[in-house]
Motif scaffolding. Structure first.
Motif, PDB file in Angstrom:
ATOM      1  N   TYR A  76       0.821  -1.210   0.000  1.00 27.01           N
ATOM      2  CA  TYR A  76       0.000   0.000   0.000  1.00 27.01           C
ATOM      3  C   TYR A  76       0.860   1.268   0.000  1.00 27.01           C
ATOM      4  N   ASP A  77       2.036   1.202   0.627  1.00 27.76           N
ATOM      5  CA  ASP A  77       2.910   2.380   0.718  1.00 27.76           C
ATOM      6  C   ASP A  77       3.674   2.659  -0.577  1.00 27.76           C
ATOM      7  N   LEU A  78       3.594   1.786  -1.548  1.00 21.06           N
ATOM      8  CA  LEU A  78       4.269   2.041  -2.812  1.00 21.06           C
ATOM      9  C   LEU A  78       3.612   3.229  -3.508  1.00 21.06           C
ATOM     10  N   PRO A  79       4.367   4.197  -4.051  1.00 27.16           N
ATOM     11  CA  PRO A  79       3.785   5.399  -4.677  1.00 27.16           C
ATOM     12  C   PRO A  79       2.837   5.073  -5.828  1.00 27.16           C
ATOM     13  N   ARG A  80       3.161   4.052  -6.620  1.00 32.11           N
ATOM     14  CA  ARG A  80       2.323   3.737  -7.773  1.00 32.11           C
ATOM     15  C   ARG A  80       1.029   3.016  -7.383  1.00 32.11           C
ATOM     16  N   HIS A  82      -0.406   3.675  -3.915  1.00 30.20           N
ATOM     17  CA  HIS A  82      -1.027   4.404  -2.816  1.00 30.20           C
ATOM     18  C   HIS A  82      -2.185   5.288  -3.262  1.00 30.20           C
ATOM     19  N   ASP A  83      -2.020   6.006  -4.381  1.00 32.26           N
ATOM     20  CA  ASP A  83      -3.019   6.989  -4.784  1.00 32.26           C
ATOM     21  C   ASP A  83      -4.006   6.482  -5.832  1.00 32.26           C
ATOM     22  N   THR A  84      -3.944   5.209  -6.176  1.00 29.14           N
ATOM     23  CA  THR A  84      -4.892   4.649  -7.137  1.00 29.14           C
ATOM     24  C   THR A  84      -6.170   4.227  -6.413  1.00 29.14           C
TER      25      THR A  84
END
Length: 293
Positions: A76-80, A82-84
């Motif tokens: 979940y903390d991965l940038p790609r 997290h915001d999806t």
């Protein structure tokens, strides 16, 4: 003498036994308890097994998520991710409720009114999506009920259709208020005289001795609240209008008497008695009702 007494006792015993047997035969047998069929038992067994299976899957899912929570958190903390949108769904599993409550930044905007400050926070997504759903529903409703020719029925048309269906379910007997009779008004003087007597005894207290109207409406003008044709008058007299205080005369007057008084009521049209009550209802001309102006 002794033999006669013995015979009398035997006969009395036989009669008592016969009466007891007859009474036992007349006593209805107790009703048997309802027993479920094999199909019903199988249905409930399968339903219970399905419920147990769903509970087992739920508990299994909870255990898997609990055990894999650290790995899910790293993903979940991965940038790609997290915001999806899928990442926000994943956030629900690791304790982040952004998908439900939106982003809460708690940043003050550069304006205030009377000491009231506004934060720059998102509306809850569930609220926004619910609002969008109401817009889609309103467009679909408008198109289905008001635009489409083969769409749904509006309230008035639906009520009329349901009343027609209800009328078909009611037994069409002489006591059916939905069944209109096909009588012709009586014109023989003797019949009208009999109707006048019935009217004077039963109807005059509410409608006046000359039909001028008192508590009830005026019966001498062209305006009618429940129809001025003889069969409508017959129906009103027979079944009454309880909401307006009109008594149902069914069971108190015979069918012939109701027709006699109905015909007499129609003969009062245009007599113009003194102190006549103002018109009520709708005006009927040539069998058609016209609203009173």
């Amino acid at each position: 003498m002794l033999a006669q007494r013995q015979l009398l006792l035997i006969a009395t015993g036989l009669l008592a036994g016969h009466a007891a047997a007859a009474q036992a035969a007349e006593t209805p047998a107790p009703a048997k308890a309802a027993v479920m069929s094999e199909q019903e038992i199988l249905f409930w067994v399968l339903l219970g097994l399905l419920g147990l299976l769903l509970l087992a899957l739920l508990f299994t899912g909870i255990i898997i998520v609990t055990q894999m929570k650290p790995q899910l958190r790293q993903l979940y903390d991965l940038p790609r991710v997290h915001d999806t949108w899928s990442g926000r769904v994943l956030g629900l599993l690791v304790g982040d409720a952004r998908l439900v409550r939106g982003d809460v930044r708690d940043e003050l905007l550069d304006h205030n009114y009377d000491g009231i400050h506004e934060f720059d926070n998102d509306l809850p997504p569930w609220w926004k999506y619910g609002f969008y759903a109401t817009i889609l529903f309103a467009v679909a409703y408008l198109g289905f009920y008001h635009v489409s020719r083969n769409g749904g029925q509006l309230q008035g048309a639906e009520y009329a259709a349901e009343m027609q269906q209800a009328a078909l379910l009611v037994a069409t007997t002489s006591d059916d208020p939905n069944l209109l009779t096909t009588y012709q008004p009586l014109t023989v003087a003797a019949e009208l005289s009999t109707g006048k007597g019935i009217f004077a005894t039963n109807c005059a207290p509410c409608h006046g001795a000359s039909g001028e109207g008192k508590v009830g409406p005026n019966l001498t003008d062209e305006y009618w609240m429940h129809g001025g044709e003889v069969n409508h008058v017959y129906k009103t007299i027979k079944f009454g209008v309880t909401s307006k205080g009109m008594v149902a005369w069914k069971g108190k007057l015979s069918g012939k008497q109701i027709l006699q008084v109905s015909s007499y009521v129609l003969s009062l049209k245009g007599t113009k008695p003194a102190n006549a009550k103002p018109p009520q209802g709708e005006k009927e001309i040539a069998g058609k009702a016209m609203a009173k102006l």
